[in-house]
Enzyme design. Structure first.
Site, mmCIF file in Angstrom:
data_model
loop_
_atom_site.group_PDB
_atom_site.id
_atom_site.type_symbol
_atom_site.label_atom_id
_atom_site.label_comp_id
_atom_site.label_asym_id
_atom_site.label_seq_id
_atom_site.Cartn_x
_atom_site.Cartn_y
_atom_site.Cartn_z
ATOM 1 N N CYS A 1 -1.295 -7.222 -2.633
ATOM 2 C CA CYS A 1 -2.527 -7.630 -1.948
ATOM 3 C C CYS A 1 -3.683 -7.636 -2.939
ATOM 4 C CB CYS A 1 -2.777 -6.702 -0.757
ATOM 5 S SG CYS A 1 -4.308 -5.809 -0.757
ATOM 6 N N GLU A 2 -4.438 -8.738 -2.909
ATOM 7 C CA GLU A 2 -5.483 -8.898 -3.921
ATOM 8 C C GLU A 2 -6.718 -8.061 -3.631
ATOM 9 O OE1 GLU A 2 -6.210 -13.081 -3.983
ATOM 10 O OE2 GLU A 2 -7.725 -13.011 -2.417
ATOM 11 N N HIS A 3 -6.820 -7.506 -2.434
ATOM 12 C CA HIS A 3 -7.997 -6.700 -2.122
ATOM 13 C C HIS A 3 -7.862 -5.264 -2.626
ATOM 14 C CE1 HIS A 3 -8.384 -9.773 1.314
ATOM 15 N NE2 HIS A 3 -9.070 -10.157 0.274
ATOM 16 N N HIS A 4 -6.641 -4.745 -2.604
ATOM 17 C CA HIS A 4 -6.444 -3.347 -3.012
ATOM 18 C C HIS A 4 -5.444 -3.185 -4.146
ATOM 19 C CE1 HIS A 4 -7.703 -3.347 1.273
ATOM 20 N NE2 HIS A 4 -8.486 -2.373 0.853
ATOM 21 N N HIS B 1 1.715 -4.074 5.177
ATOM 22 C CA HIS B 1 0.774 -3.948 4.062
ATOM 23 C C HIS B 1 0.521 -2.476 3.739
ATOM 24 C CE1 HIS B 1 -0.745 -8.220 3.839
ATOM 25 N NE2 HIS B 1 0.063 -8.236 4.882
ATOM 26 N N CYS C 1 -1.751 -1.229 2.108
ATOM 27 C CA CYS C 1 -3.171 -0.853 2.216
ATOM 28 C C CYS C 1 -3.543 -0.472 3.647
ATOM 29 C CB CYS C 1 -4.080 -1.954 1.680
ATOM 30 S SG CYS C 1 -3.893 -3.524 2.500
ATOM 31 N N GLN D 1 -1.698 -12.686 2.509
ATOM 32 C CA GLN D 1 -0.505 -13.209 3.186
ATOM 33 C C GLN D 1 -0.737 -14.636 3.712
ATOM 34 O OE1 GLN D 1 1.313 -10.448 5.972
ATOM 35 N NE2 GLN D 1 2.237 -12.142 7.101
HETATM 36 ZN ZN LIG Z 1 -5.062 -4.786 1.037
#
Ligand SMILES: [Zn+2]
Length: 220
Positions: free
Chosen positions: A109-112, A179, A181, A151
């Site tokens: 995941c690119e956010h975390h 996920h 995260c 996703q």
């Molecule tokens: Zn994430």
């Protein structure tokens, strides 16, 4: 001295250059910079120091280089084009719907920068018998999953690749994932599944065809 008109042209060019750059950044598909292991090793060492660790203690000495090797593997899809995986095509006159279910994947995941893992179900309805190898669909999933992802984008990148390489009558992609995260941090909800779907062509237009496919996907 520049006329107002020339000035506008210059501003216009700058604007377009910026828009182009923005588009590049958005899609991340044109010439990403080469992977830089040294830079990652230095950065990981900094992170270790920043969290209060001693990067020189025995257990951590090799950690920066391990993380660099791991990130190289997890992002190798950034340096590939998923459409290339579909370059091998065949002709089969009477080919009906093709569905490959439960293609396992692990993405980041690119956010975390934490993993999300699950399965993808990929289907297409060939046009004029144009098909590809079954394993190639799994290769497309593998390629797009080895990037920093969300996703939703991963799902549409799979559909885009099949649509542009095979020009089929319809494409259907469903991705189900857990996920990390959402499990390890923040809301901490293990077991919750995120489902994303993309329907193109006949699967977008014809509800009955889509329902039929969905029943195949969800059948145990
Ligand atoms: Zn994430």
């Amino acid at each position: 001295m520049k006329t107002e008109c020339q000035d506008r042209t210059i501003q216009g060019d700058v604007f377009f250059a910026q828009a182009e750059k923005l588009q590049l950044a958005k899609t991340c598909r044109s010439q990403p910079a080469a992977f830089d292991s040294n830079r990652i090793e230095k950065a990981v060492k900094e992170i270790l120091i920043a969290i209060g660790e001693d990067p020189e203690r025995e257990g951590l000495q090799e950690t920066p280089s391990r993380v660099a090797r791991m990130l190289k593997e997890l992002t190798e899809g950034l340096h590939k084009n998923e459409k290339d995986e579909l370059s091998c095509r065949f002709h089969e006159d009477k080919a009906g719907v093709v569905l490959v279910k439960d293609i396992t994947f692990s993405s980041t995941c690119e956010h975390h920068m934490l993993p999300f893992t699950g399965v993808a179900h990929v289907a297409y309805l060939p046009k004029e018998g144009q098909i590809t190898g079954l394993s190639k669909l799994a290769r497309v999933v593998e390629c797009v999953s080895k990037r920093l992802q969300v996703q939703e984008r991963m799902t549409s990148q799979i559909a885009d690749a099949i649509e542009s390489a095979l020009d089929p009558l319809g494409v259907f992609v469903m991705v189900e994932a857990e996920h990390s995260c959402m499990v390890l941090r923040g809301i901490k909800k293990p077991g919750s599944l995120t489902v994303t779907m993309e329907s193109r062509g006949v699967y977008r237009e014809d509800q009955d065809l889509r329902k039929e496919l969905l029943s195949l996907v969800t059948r145990a």
